[in-house]
Design an enzyme around this catalytic site. Structure first.
Site, PDB file in Angstrom:
ATOM      1  N   LYS A  45     -11.873 -62.017 -15.839  1.00 15.81           N
ATOM      2  CA  LYS A  45     -11.113 -61.450 -14.719  1.00 15.81           C
ATOM      3  C   LYS A  45     -12.007 -61.412 -13.475  1.00 15.81           C
ATOM      4  CE  LYS A  45     -10.421 -57.427 -12.969  1.00 15.81           C
ATOM      5  NZ  LYS A  45     -10.364 -57.855 -11.558  1.00 15.81           N
ATOM      6  N   GLU A 101     -26.140 -47.819  -1.921  1.00 15.46           N
ATOM      7  CA  GLU A 101     -26.009 -49.265  -1.711  1.00 15.46           C
ATOM      8  C   GLU A 101     -24.983 -49.486  -0.596  1.00 15.46           C
ATOM      9  OE1 GLU A 101     -23.947 -51.674  -4.680  1.00 15.46           O
ATOM     10  OE2 GLU A 101     -25.633 -53.064  -4.635  1.00 15.46           O
ATOM     11  N   GLU A 126     -24.174 -55.463 -15.277  1.00 14.06           N
ATOM     12  CA  GLU A 126     -25.048 -55.924 -14.181  1.00 14.06           C
ATOM     13  C   GLU A 126     -24.531 -55.228 -12.926  1.00 14.06           C
ATOM     14  OE1 GLU A 126     -27.604 -58.026 -14.565  1.00 14.06           O
ATOM     15  OE2 GLU A 126     -27.215 -58.569 -16.652  1.00 14.06           O
ATOM     16  N   GLY A 132      -8.227 -54.897 -15.371  1.00 15.05           N
ATOM     17  CA  GLY A 132      -9.576 -54.627 -15.882  1.00 15.05           C
ATOM     18  C   GLY A 132      -9.571 -53.520 -16.916  1.00 15.05           C
ATOM     19  N   CYS A 178     -26.581 -58.000  -4.609  1.00 15.96           N
ATOM     20  CA  CYS A 178     -27.036 -56.865  -5.411  1.00 15.96           C
ATOM     21  C   CYS A 178     -28.542 -56.669  -5.327  1.00 15.96           C
ATOM     22  CB  CYS A 178     -26.625 -57.070  -6.862  1.00 15.96           C
ATOM     23  SG  CYS A 178     -27.201 -58.648  -7.531  1.00 15.96           S
TER      24      CYS A 178
END
Ligand code: NAD
Length: 478
Positions: free
Chosen positions: A173, A380, A247, A209, A281
């Site tokens: 997905k 982030e 991850e 998901g 990332c």
């Protein structure tokens, strides 16, 4: 998307601006899971040897390699990434990873344990027994691969290749913001004759998901995306005790020591910050700079940033394109406002580049006088925003680098490579780039410490993440 693979067979670049993709729903997810489960339980794929599966993956590499230009054009259109970064990091590197995985798959990693002589537990006074043990690796089963938007071809390839090579079946997905480059894999699955049900691609968002991470027919979830969604996925997968590979995000630090080549370090820092408009990332967004050189570092970095051409990424001279969508730009701008409110000083950027009214553009923004406890140093941002944080001793620099809930990447710039190596050993992150880093990245494992993830992608043990070990005990001589 419907259950099994993508549908279109066109080989021309598909432009997201002019084409549409169906949004997957619960029925599509259900069909995809059922197809993957059936193909795993009854199909030929998990029963093939590694060499046989490698033939298919070599064909996949050839098919992708032949489409390099098409994939690059697709990513420029879909993600808005500048062309230099697209051809290298978005297309070239993933294809190298595929070849490296094939190299690793060629090695026999079953293990023969030493022969053992032991008493028979049922007849302790009788003759002893002699036997051996072989440890083999087998696929985990049905894998859900769920990916983020920023490097869609890489992230999807990084699920397809190891899951399939290891003998699993996969439901992939992609991000709803970048579905096109995932559907390409379906097209190629048809072209290379992959058995039906082995690779299933479902578009859609969190609802799809959620199904893929909670259905009892799924054995493993491999996820690349944000820390918050990663944590949610662990929860969704917990009732059915799935294996979870994550991850996640990062807030990586670049330490620039007093003896560093300031011009080189500052240029590198800005170049890294601008990769994919800061949507990476592992980008080094905390610039931890020795106070004796901080002023010249900041001046050089600002000068370099002002040279960056921002604009339409279909123009090859453009170095940085837009952010993916308005919501992402609003998020970046709100972090910039928080940084200002908390007392950090904007030394470059901070707004929208002039003359670019169409598209979600933002300037490269540099903050100086940042305290590592500030929001912009801890969260982030996922935009081209760098925080300069001063330090006086190496110990302080390492403490700042490690004062983060993330641990994905790091960097050290120094004239003393041995000292840099010693410092790299003390950084709690899955990778460290010493003086820009060299070496064969496609052969190295990548992943996170702390809240940056669980497990590793790439490297010699990549397939092991998608395999179970089985010990077979057997007698010798009978
Ligand atoms: P995201 O977490 O918002 O979405 C990722 C995927 O998860 C999407 O496909 C989304 O539809 C899906 N999703 C959302 N909610 C879900 C749920 N409850 N259950 C199952 N699936 C769900 O991430 P994003 O914004 O697309 O990507 C950016 C993030 O990804 C950043 O944090 C970045 O650092 C991270 N990232 C990490 C790596 C790495 O290798 N460590 C690589 C690239 C990106």
């Amino acid at each position: 998307m419907s259950n099994v693979r993508a549908t279109k067979s066109s080989t021309r670049p598909r432009r997201p601006s002019s084409e549409r993709v169906a949004i997957g729903d619960a029925a599509a997810a259900e069909a995809a899971i059922a197809a993957a489960r059936h193909a795993f339980d009854h199909g030929p794929w998990p029963r093939m040897g590694m060499a046989e599966r490698s033939v298919y993956l070599r064909r996949m590499h050839a098919a992708l390699d032949a489409r390099r230009q098409q994939i690059a054009a697709l990513i420029v259109a879909e993600v808005g990434c500048a062309q230099g970064v697209t051809h290298g990091m978005q297309v070239g590197n993933p294809l190298d990873h595929l070849l490296a995985a094939l190299d690793h798959a060629g090695r026999d990693d079953s293990v023969r344990l030493p022969i053992d002589v032991s008493p028979d537990p049922f007849h302790p006074d009788g003759p002893k027994r002699i036997g051996g043990t072989t440890v083999v690796r087998e696929p985990v089963g049905v894998v859900s691969g769920i990916t983020g938007y920023n490097f869609p071809f890489l992230l999807n390839l990084a699920k397809v290749v190891p899951a399939l090579l290891a003998g699993n079946t996969l439901v992939l997905k992609p991000s709803p913001f970048t579905p096109f480059s995932a559907l390409l894999f379906g097209e190629i699955a048809d072209e290379i004759g992959l058995p039906r049900g082995v690779l299933n691609i479902v578009t859609g968002g969190p609802e799809v998901g959620a199904m893929l991470t909670s259905d009892p027919r799924v054995d493993m979830v491999s996820f690349t995306g944000s820390e918050a969604v990663g944590a949610a996925i662990m929860g969704q997968a917990a009732p059915t005790l799935k294996r979870v590979h994550l991850e996640l995000g990062g807030k990586s630090a670049l330490i620039v020591r007093h003896d560093a080549d300031v011009a080189r370090a500052a240029a590198m820092a800005v170049a890294v910050l601008s990769v994919n408009a800061g949507q990476g990332c592992a980008l080094l967004t905390r610039l931890v700079v020795h106070n004796s050189i901080r002023r010249s570092f900041v001046e050089t970095a600002c000068a370099v940033a002002s040279q960056f051409k921002i604009g339409d990424p279909s123009d090859p001279s453009v170095a940085m394109g837009p952010l993916i969508r308005e919501a992402q730009r609003a998020k970046v701008e709100s972090f910039i406002a928080i940084g200002r409110d908390e007392g950090a000083r904007i030394v470059h950027g901070g707004g929208r580049p002039p003359g670019l009214d169409k598209g979600f553009f933002t300037e490269i923004t540099l903050f100086d006088d940042v305290d590592n406890a500030m929001t912009i140093a801890q969260e982030e941002v996922f935009g081209p925003v760098g925080c300069v944080i001063g330090f006086d001793t190496d110990e302080e620099a390492i403490a700042i680098a490690n004062d983060s809930r993330f641990g994905l990447n790091g960097g050290i710039e120094t004239a003393d490579a041995a000292k840099g190596y010693e410092m790299a050993m003390q950084i709690r992150a899955g990778s460290v780039m010493l003086n820009g880093g060299t070496g064969r990245m496609s052969y190295a494992p990548i992943g996170g410490y702390k809240r940056s993830g669980i497990g590793r992608e790439y490297g010699p043990d990549w397939l092991h993440e998608y395999q179970n070990q089985k010990s077979v005990f057997y007698p010798i001589g009978r």
